[in-house]
Motif scaffolding. Sequence first.
Motif, PDB file in Angstrom:
ATOM      1  N   ALA A 100      19.280  36.034  39.195  1.00 56.85           N
ATOM      2  CA  ALA A 100      19.415  37.473  39.394  1.00 56.85           C
ATOM      3  C   ALA A 100      18.238  38.237  38.800  1.00 56.85           C
ATOM      4  N   ALA A 101      17.758  37.802  37.631  1.00 60.64           N
ATOM      5  CA  ALA A 101      16.612  38.466  37.014  1.00 60.64           C
ATOM      6  C   ALA A 101      15.368  38.319  37.878  1.00 60.64           C
ATOM      7  N   ARG A 102      15.183  37.156  38.456  1.00 51.76           N
ATOM      8  CA  ARG A 102      14.017  36.902  39.294  1.00 51.76           C
ATOM      9  C   ARG A 102      14.099  37.615  40.636  1.00 51.76           C
ATOM     10  N   GLU A 103      15.330  37.814  41.127  1.00 49.54           N
ATOM     11  CA  GLU A 103      15.521  38.451  42.428  1.00 49.54           C
ATOM     12  C   GLU A 103      15.738  39.959  42.329  1.00 49.54           C
ATOM     13  N   GLY A 104      15.923  40.473  41.118  1.00 49.09           N
ATOM     14  CA  GLY A 104      16.065  41.901  40.918  1.00 49.09           C
ATOM     15  C   GLY A 104      17.416  42.474  41.279  1.00 49.09           C
ATOM     16  N   ASN A 105      18.465  41.634  41.245  1.00 44.65           N
ATOM     17  CA  ASN A 105      19.803  42.134  41.619  1.00 44.65           C
ATOM     18  C   ASN A 105      20.849  41.867  40.539  1.00 44.65           C
ATOM     19  N   ALA A 106      20.427  41.929  39.282  1.00 48.46           N
ATOM     20  CA  ALA A 106      21.316  41.565  38.175  1.00 48.46           C
ATOM     21  C   ALA A 106      22.588  42.407  38.129  1.00 48.46           C
ATOM     22  N   ASN A 107      22.507  43.677  38.510  1.00 48.42           N
ATOM     23  CA  ASN A 107      23.667  44.561  38.417  1.00 48.42           C
ATOM     24  C   ASN A 107      24.749  44.241  39.450  1.00 48.42           C
ATOM     25  N   PHE A 108      24.403  43.463  40.462  1.00 51.06           N
ATOM     26  CA  PHE A 108      25.359  43.181  41.538  1.00 51.06           C
ATOM     27  C   PHE A 108      25.593  41.684  41.735  1.00 51.06           C
ATOM     28  N   ALA A 109      24.989  40.880  40.882  1.00 51.53           N
ATOM     29  CA  ALA A 109      25.117  39.432  41.034  1.00 51.53           C
ATOM     30  C   ALA A 109      26.498  38.957  40.610  1.00 51.53           C
ATOM     31  N   GLU A 110      26.966  37.881  41.251  1.00 51.16           N
ATOM     32  CA  GLU A 110      28.214  37.240  40.857  1.00 51.16           C
ATOM     33  C   GLU A 110      27.983  35.745  40.694  1.00 51.16           C
ATOM     34  N   HIS A 111      28.869  35.101  39.996  1.00 53.09           N
ATOM     35  CA  HIS A 111      28.760  33.680  39.661  1.00 53.09           C
ATOM     36  C   HIS A 111      28.294  32.886  40.873  1.00 53.09           C
ATOM     37  N   LYS A 112      27.106  32.306  40.789  1.00 53.12           N
ATOM     38  CA  LYS A 112      26.510  31.664  41.954  1.00 53.12           C
ATOM     39  C   LYS A 112      27.248  30.411  42.400  1.00 53.12           C
ATOM     40  N   VAL A 113      27.990  29.779  41.512  1.00 52.04           N
ATOM     41  CA  VAL A 113      28.727  28.575  41.888  1.00 52.04           C
ATOM     42  C   VAL A 113      29.806  28.904  42.913  1.00 52.04           C
ATOM     43  N   PHE A 114      30.455  30.071  42.746  1.00 52.16           N
ATOM     44  CA  PHE A 114      31.602  30.406  43.596  1.00 52.16           C
ATOM     45  C   PHE A 114      31.301  31.487  44.647  1.00 52.16           C
ATOM     46  N   ALA A 115      30.081  32.035  44.644  1.00 48.71           N
ATOM     47  CA  ALA A 115      29.778  33.196  45.481  1.00 48.71           C
ATOM     48  C   ALA A 115      29.949  32.905  46.964  1.00 48.71           C
ATOM     49  N   PHE A 116      29.477  31.758  47.425  1.00 48.42           N
ATOM     50  CA  PHE A 116      29.553  31.434  48.851  1.00 48.42           C
ATOM     51  C   PHE A 116      31.001  31.379  49.333  1.00 48.42           C
ATOM     52  N   ALA A 117      31.824  30.647  48.612  1.00 48.96           N
ATOM     53  CA  ALA A 117      33.225  30.516  49.011  1.00 48.96           C
ATOM     54  C   ALA A 117      33.949  31.860  48.927  1.00 48.96           C
ATOM     55  N   ALA A 118      33.624  32.650  47.911  1.00 47.37           N
ATOM     56  CA  ALA A 118      34.272  33.953  47.745  1.00 47.37           C
ATOM     57  C   ALA A 118      33.971  34.876  48.923  1.00 47.37           C
ATOM     58  N   ARG A 119      32.752  34.818  49.425  1.00 44.05           N
ATOM     59  CA  ARG A 119      32.410  35.640  50.599  1.00 44.05           C
ATOM     60  C   ARG A 119      33.061  35.086  51.862  1.00 44.05           C
ATOM     61  N   LEU A 120      33.011  33.764  52.002  1.00 40.33           N
ATOM     62  CA  LEU A 120      33.497  33.151  53.234  1.00 40.33           C
ATOM     63  C   LEU A 120      34.983  33.381  53.454  1.00 40.33           C
ATOM     64  N   ILE A 121      35.765  33.315  52.403  1.00 40.30           N
ATOM     65  CA  ILE A 121      37.212  33.434  52.562  1.00 40.30           C
ATOM     66  C   ILE A 121      37.619  34.808  53.080  1.00 40.30           C
ATOM     67  N   HIS A 122      36.798  35.830  52.795  1.00 40.34           N
ATOM     68  CA  HIS A 122      37.081  37.169  53.300  1.00 40.34           C
ATOM     69  C   HIS A 122      36.679  37.330  54.775  1.00 40.34           C
ATOM     70  N   GLN A 123      35.889  36.397  55.291  1.00 42.80           N
ATOM     71  CA  GLN A 123      35.362  36.538  56.645  1.00 42.80           C
ATOM     72  C   GLN A 123      36.216  35.845  57.696  1.00 42.80           C
ATOM     73  N   TYR A 124      37.175  35.028  57.256  1.00 43.27           N
ATOM     74  CA  TYR A 124      38.039  34.358  58.225  1.00 43.27           C
ATOM     75  C   TYR A 124      38.938  35.390  58.902  1.00 43.27           C
ATOM     76  N   GLY A 125      38.941  35.401  60.212  1.00 39.56           N
ATOM     77  CA  GLY A 125      39.705  36.401  60.957  1.00 39.56           C
ATOM     78  C   GLY A 125      41.206  36.300  60.761  1.00 39.56           C
ATOM     79  N   ILE A 126      41.683  35.155  60.308  1.00 42.52           N
ATOM     80  CA  ILE A 126      43.122  34.976  60.113  1.00 42.52           C
ATOM     81  C   ILE A 126      43.572  35.439  58.734  1.00 42.52           C
TER      82      ILE A 126
END
Length: 213
Positions: A100-126
């Motif tokens: 996050a420090a290198r990418e400049g998004n520290a204020n909005f970053a979330e745990h990188k281990v779980f971020a992908f799954a956390a986003r994906l589960i909200h995208q399932y249409g069901i």
Amino acid sequence: MKWQVKYALQNFNDTSGRSQAEYVEKDLIKIETEQQPDVLALISDAYSISKAVAEKYVKDNPDIDFICGYRKDCIWEGDAIYFLEGENIGWGNFGTLHSAAREGNANFAEHKVFAFAARLIHQYGIVKQAVREFDRVFRVELKNGRKIKVGLIPDYEPTADNVRNLWDKFGPLDIAWNFNPNGEPTSAAKAVGDELGCKVVKTEGIKKYLTTL
């Protein structure tokens, strides 16, 4: 200087290149990165971070950009996550802070281990709604009205112990989701899941499985 702050500084300055970290006071460090905003980060040694703990951190350090749970097994409660997101304060492990420090998004970053799954589960249409109970556990309501509890397993090859430990720490689960893209749960992990009444699935199978519920 506390142990976790010492190691965070050491690890940051040993591996960073473009970034440098310096000690501020107490549990705080400042990270400077070329062409990115400075980051004021709190390095926590807590085993778990609740909303009350997060609120105290922010009250005592109102200018922080990120809270780092330095312990590998640190657990974040859902209410703490939602609170920090509302305050525009990033959260997660040391790897998350480093990126996050290198990418400049520290204020909005979330745990990188779980971020992908956390986003994906909200995208399932069901899925009608997914509420985060912990960093790795979601209460999910499907559009058909069914309510389930989903736990995340990031390991490359989840074992029976991985499934049992997730169940023991966070209570009964309907699904143990091995979301590592290269992961493959062991047959023992699947057997323990069946024994507990918890389906062990991979990413390519979870959406299809949800349609059967």
